[in-house]
Design an enzyme around this catalytic site. Structure first.
Site, PDB file in Angstrom:
ATOM      1  N   PRO A 151       2.038 -82.645  12.851  1.00 47.59           N
ATOM      2  CA  PRO A 151       1.237 -83.878  12.814  1.00 47.59           C
ATOM      3  C   PRO A 151       0.867 -84.365  14.212  1.00 47.59           C
ATOM      4  O   PRO A 151      -0.005 -85.223  14.353  1.00 47.59           O
ATOM      5  CB  PRO A 151       2.144 -84.879  12.092  1.00 47.59           C
ATOM      6  CG  PRO A 151       3.517 -84.340  12.239  1.00 47.59           C
ATOM      7  CD  PRO A 151       3.384 -82.850  12.282  1.00 47.59           C
ATOM      8  N   GLU A 162      13.033 -82.819  11.355  1.00 50.01           N
ATOM      9  CA  GLU A 162      12.442 -83.844  12.214  1.00 50.01           C
ATOM     10  C   GLU A 162      11.387 -83.274  13.157  1.00 50.01           C
ATOM     11  O   GLU A 162      10.491 -83.968  13.596  1.00 50.01           O
ATOM     12  CB  GLU A 162      13.546 -84.538  13.018  1.00 50.01           C
ATOM     13  CG  GLU A 162      13.074 -85.730  13.857  1.00 50.01           C
ATOM     14  CD  GLU A 162      12.519 -86.867  13.005  1.00 50.01           C
ATOM     15  OE1 GLU A 162      11.734 -87.667  13.535  1.00 50.01           O
ATOM     16  OE2 GLU A 162      12.879 -86.949  11.801  1.00 50.01           O
TER      17      GLU A 162
END
Length: 246
Positions: free
Chosen positions: A89, A116
């Site tokens: 992202p 993560e």
């Protein structure tokens, strides 16, 4: 082209790569797919590929060793450098022009993340390209990799039945694609635009161009911000803006 995918969930790709255009591309020999579970390359006796982040914080971080070693194992030749793509992202937005550029490569290696994120040494010292498919977060990079691979493979020579299909796609010339119609010409009182059944190919081409511009103006005006407009496009755009005020 050879496409390698590094993933902790290789089974996700089996159906995608065997169906539709992606499957047919492989049957034609235009592309070969190779899926690697990078957990197989960890030196950790518990087969761990992630660990807690230095400095504390939520979530787990993928360690560099398994991914560096997996990439080293799937490199096919020493005389050229494959593009190594990270789905993230935080990457730059993936666009049609990126698909076109990557479709000219000999080998692409996709690294799909989970947890993560990645140890920063992976994007800094291993990856050549970092891409995002939108401003949202998913549980992993597999679906993003599938979307990018689909957009790339369909551009390979001979993959699509009609070689003009790819070059007239939305975004290929900076505009959204024009509307399409097929038979019947009159469906429950909803008629195909007369120009499309006129047989006048010059008028049809002009109509399609104008409708591409209209659709882009209405749905994605951001695409027109840096476009150099022809005289005819500027005239049409002025017409659209006037109608939009009415």
């Amino acid at each position: 082209m050879r496409i390698d995918v590094l993933s902790l969930f290789p089974g996700m790709f089996q159906g995608v790569f065997n169906e539709s255009i992606l499957g047919k591309a492989a049957e034609k020999g235009a592309v070969s797919y190779h899926i690697t579970d990078f957990r197989d390359y960890t030196t950790n006796k518990h087969r761990k590929v992630d660990d807690y982040p230095f400095g504390g914080g939520a979530g787990m971080v993928l360690m560099p060793q398994p991914i560096f070693d997996a990439v080293g194992a799937v490199r096919t030749e020493a005389d050229f450098s494959p593009r190594i793509i990270l789905t993230s992202p935080q990457g730059k937005p993936f666009r049609q022009r990126d698909a076109e550029e990557l479709s000219r490569e000999k080998q692409l290696i996709f690294i799909c993340g989970h947890y993560e994120g990645f140890d920063e040494r992976i994007p800094q010292h291993l990856v050549t390209d970092e891409y995002s498919i939108g401003d949202f977060v998913m549980t992993g990079g597999e679906l993003a990799a599938m979307a990018m691979i689909d957009s790339i493979v369909r551009l390979l020579p001979g993959v699509l039945g009609n070689d003009t299909s790819a070059v007239t796609d939305s975004f290929s010339d900076g505009l959204l694609e024009h509307p399409h119609y097929t038979r019947p010409a009159d469906f429950r009182g909803m008629n195909v635009p007369d120009v499309l059944v006129s047989g006048n190919h010059e008028k049809i081409t002009e109509w399609r161009h104008k409708e591409s511009l209209r659709r882009t103006f209405l749905r994605r005006p951001d695409l027109l911000a840096n476009r150099s407009l022809s005289g005819k496009e500027a005239e049409w755009l002025s017409e659209f803006r006037q109608k939009n005020k009415e």
